[in-house]
Enzyme design. Structure first.
Site, short mmCIF file in Angstrom:
data_model
loop_
_atom_site.label_atom_id
_atom_site.label_comp_id
_atom_site.label_asym_id
_atom_site.label_seq_id
_atom_site.Cartn_x
_atom_site.Cartn_y
_atom_site.Cartn_z
N CYS A 10 -13.31 -20.96 16.94
CA CYS A 10 -13.82 -20.97 15.58
C CYS A 10 -15.33 -21.20 15.60
O CYS A 10 -15.89 -21.60 16.61
CB CYS A 10 -13.15 -22.08 14.78
N ARG A 58 -16.69 -15.27 15.91
CA ARG A 58 -15.86 -16.27 16.56
C ARG A 58 -14.58 -16.57 15.78
O ARG A 58 -13.68 -17.22 16.29
CB ARG A 58 -16.65 -17.57 16.75
N TRP A 70 -10.40 -19.20 13.17
CA TRP A 70 -9.46 -18.31 13.87
C TRP A 70 -8.22 -19.16 14.09
O TRP A 70 -8.22 -20.10 14.87
CB TRP A 70 -10.05 -17.84 15.19
N ASN A 122 -13.05 -27.04 16.38
CA ASN A 122 -12.66 -25.92 17.24
C ASN A 122 -11.87 -26.50 18.40
O ASN A 122 -12.34 -27.43 19.07
CB ASN A 122 -13.89 -25.17 17.75
N GLY A 123 -10.68 -25.95 18.66
CA GLY A 123 -9.86 -26.46 19.76
C GLY A 123 -8.43 -26.67 19.32
O GLY A 123 -8.00 -26.20 18.27
N GLU A 159 -10.00 -0.81 31.50
CA GLU A 159 -11.00 -1.27 30.54
C GLU A 159 -11.11 -0.30 29.36
O GLU A 159 -11.25 -0.73 28.20
CB GLU A 159 -12.35 -1.42 31.25
N LYS A 181 -10.46 -1.35 25.45
CA LYS A 181 -11.42 -1.15 24.36
C LYS A 181 -10.75 -0.46 23.18
O LYS A 181 -10.96 -0.84 22.03
CB LYS A 181 -12.60 -0.30 24.84
N GLU A 190 -8.25 -2.83 21.40
CA GLU A 190 -8.92 -3.97 20.78
C GLU A 190 -9.45 -3.65 19.40
O GLU A 190 -9.33 -4.47 18.48
CB GLU A 190 -10.11 -4.43 21.65
N HIS A 216 5.87 6.48 38.47
CA HIS A 216 6.81 5.36 38.60
C HIS A 216 7.14 4.75 37.24
O HIS A 216 7.46 3.56 37.16
CB HIS A 216 6.23 4.31 39.54
N LYS A 237 -14.61 -13.59 19.78
CA LYS A 237 -15.49 -13.22 20.89
C LYS A 237 -15.29 -14.12 22.09
O LYS A 237 -15.16 -13.66 23.21
CB LYS A 237 -16.95 -13.27 20.43
#
Length: 613
Positions: free
Chosen positions: A2, A27, A74, A100-101, A486, A490, A493, A509, A608
């Site tokens: 957050c 965040r 968040w 935050n946490g 990657e 992207k 996301e 496979h 982030k």
């Protein structure tokens, strides 16, 4: 995960703290709120949704008071509602805090507090802390300060937390507490700030103090004091942030992500500046000078990271094993400490994290340190927790990365791992000729990246063509298997489309069962040591009617026989090719998501910097 901002000083607090959480919206953005002490009372406003919702609610507000806290959330505990939004308060609405946490033992604490008569209004773990502070103060209100009450409260808490706390009975004071969740102090001229990220305060000051775990800071208009949980005073000089508020703005681009994609030539230049010794075919990494002998004696390297940084580490694994002859294991930091890794003499752990605050990566390096292993780092944020807790390391020097989906950090991390390969390879059996060849190709990369970025409109057209599809398979081999993964990361996301990264050799496979005319594949098909095998894999997809997009090497005429659409990148060494191949995949994901109307910089459910486990 957050955003936290606090202010105490000579100006009105609300505009400053609100501006701060807007800078931290990447965040967390499912709800937001602010509390300001003024005229003997506390003004508090919360709203569900993005910060713009709260901004609209406060459009005509003129709130007095020069002490305040704000928060962008968040969610971890409790659904997204106004009552669960921060700040939270005690029963009497004297104590207000943002957090935050995660408070791991909040249920038992909450049940005990309810049994003693406390009334809760939210489902969050955070509210417990406000009531614990309230209880500590009420036991001896005349002689016990807010600071002492906070100290007694955190002694009962298990978990990770960064707090900003105020009490309307001590209106000239602001408290910050850190334990495993990043928190900084901003030191201004007669004004002081608390934030979970320096970008929130850069408009006002570049002088920053990073709080360490187990520390409490007391801020007043006259100064600040830092102490540990045992009340031992700590002296620490401010650090000066080397980037400005302007660098954290969009600069005319529609999104931070697009801006950061186009910043990659300069990011690579900054990552290699002063570090590349072309004539010697070597690299000089000043941050590793103190551990040079330990690196010479290294027998095995563990790379620990999460998400995009993990995939950069996978590229580094290929580089270091092929050119430096060092056995490398790459681990998801979130799993590293749970599998009880077996360390031997000569082992080294390398932690990679753009923010330097990734909770799982931090936990992994602490596990290694506890076992007596040398721990090094690659981070971007100067003074971050991982930067401070590793014995040595290398900074990326790429400036702020605001977009949630990492772009320039990924290519910079891969670039720095190439420098590591030069350094360690030349310590061992790499010849000066090989070293010079690598160094010369590294030197060319910024200009090669600029060439790729000139194709952005053609990539945009391809993204628009494929915009109706809901599933994608990304395939690559050897160095570009991590790049394919990657690329898939992207896309999912920021567009919420299903995308799967897969080794092209593993396709038969299982994943090939998904292929039909509605399931496109994106191949990294460069002219390298595995080119022929990748071409065979493309043919297998085409035989089943699957559309194919290929990232190919300039001058490759054969590839057009097999792929429906091709994006070309310049030729470079195979070990450096992921840095170039990543660019078209980033652009494709960006334009694909933007075309679908997605909020590219603030994708749903993501933040982030993942600072909770």
């Amino acid at each position: 995960m957050c955003g936290i901002v606090g202010y105490i000083g000579k100006q009105k607090a609300l505009p400053i703290i609100f501006d701060g959480i807007k800078a931290l919206e990447y965040r967390g953005y499912d709800s937001a709120g602010a509390a300001v002490i003024g005229d003997g009372s506390v003004f508090c406003k919360k709203a569900v949704g993005k910060i713009s919702v709260l901004e609209a609610d406060l459009a005509d507000a003129d709130i007095p008071g020069s002490v305040g806290i704000a928060h962008s959330r968040w969610a971890t505990h409790g659904v997204v509602t106004e009552s669960n939004a921060h700040p939270h308060h005690d029963c009497e609405k004297n104590i207000w805090l943002v957090h935050n946490g995660i408070i791991e033992n909040y249920k038992e604490l909450k049940n005990a507090l309810i049994g003693r008569g406390h009334k809760f209004v939210s489902e969050t773990d955070t509210e417990v802390v406000a009531h614990l502070i309230e209880e500590s103060r009420s036991q001896n209100l005349e002689s016990r300060s807010l600071e002492d009450s906070v100290r007694l409260a955190v002694a009962q808490i298990k978990g990770t937390y960064g707090f900003a706390i105020l009490d309307k009975r001590e209106p000239e004071k602001l408290i910050a507490v850190r334990n495993f969740s990043p928190l900084i102090l901003g030191i201004g001229d007669g004004e002081y700030f608390i934030a979970s990220d320096a970008s929130a305060v850069l408009k006002h000051t570049r002088n920053i103090i990073y709080l360490n775990d187990g520390e409490i800071a007391v801020l007043t208009k006259g100064g600040y004091k830092i102490s540990d949980f045992g009340n031992k005073i700590i002296e620490r000089a401010p650090s000066v942030i080397d980037w400005t508020a302007e660098e954290a703005q969009k600069g005319g681009y529609q999104h931070f992500m697009l801006k950061e994609i186009f910043e990659q030539p300069e990011a690579i230049e900054n990552s290699i500046r002063g570090r590349l010794l072309v004539e010697e075919g070597a690299a000089r990494l000043g941050g590793l000078a103190e551990v040079e002998q330990k690196l010479r004696d290294m027998k095995r390297l563990f790379i620990v990271a999460c998400g995009t940084a993990y995939l950069a580490g996978r590229i580094g694994e290929y580089m270091l094993e092929e050119y430096a002859g060092i056995p490398v294991e790459v681990d998801l930091a979130s799993e590293f400490r749970y599998r009880k890794p077996v360390f031997k003499e000569g082992d080294v752990v390398l932690a990679i994290s753009q923010s330097g605050e990734t909770a799982d990566t931090l936990a992994a390096l602490r596990e290694a340190k506890q076992k007596g292993v040398l721990v090094l780092g690659i981070v971007n944020v100067v003074g971050s927790t991982i930067a401070r807790e590793t014995e040595a390391g290398v900074y990326q020097h790429i400036g702020p990365e605001i977009g949630v989906a990492s772009t320039k950090a990924f290519t910079s991390q891969a670039m720095i791992l190439a420098l590591w390969t030069l350094l360690l390879g030349r310590q061992r059996n790499m010849s000066v000729e090989t070293g010079k060849e690598i160094a010369e190709e590294i030197q060319k990369l910024p200009d090669l990246i600029r060439q790729i970025l000139k194709q952005s409109e053609s990539v945009k057209a391809i993204a628009k063509k494929y915009n109706r599809y809901e599933n994608f398979l990304y395939l690559g081999r050897k160095y570009n298997l991590p790049t394919a993964m990657e690329g898939a990361l992207k896309l999912k996301e920021i567009s919420y489309v299903h995308a799967e990264g897969c080794g092209a050799g593993e396709m038969k496979h299982g994943p090939i069962a998904m292929i039909d005319e509605n399931f496109p594949s994106v191949f990294i098909a460069l002219k390298d040591s595995v080119y022929e095998k990748v071409i065979s894999n493309i043919q297998e997809i085409k035989a089943r009617g699957g559309p194919v997009i290929a990232v190919a090497t300039e001058g490759d005429k054969e590839i057009r026989e097999y792929a429906d659409d091709v994006i070309f990148v310049p030729k470079t060494l195979e070990m450096l090719s992921p840095i170039l191949a990543a660019l078209p995949l980033q652009l494709f994901a960006y334009y694909f998501a933007a075309e679908r109307g997605c909020d590219v910089d603030k994708p749903r459910n993501l933040a982030k910097s993942v600072t909770v486990e």
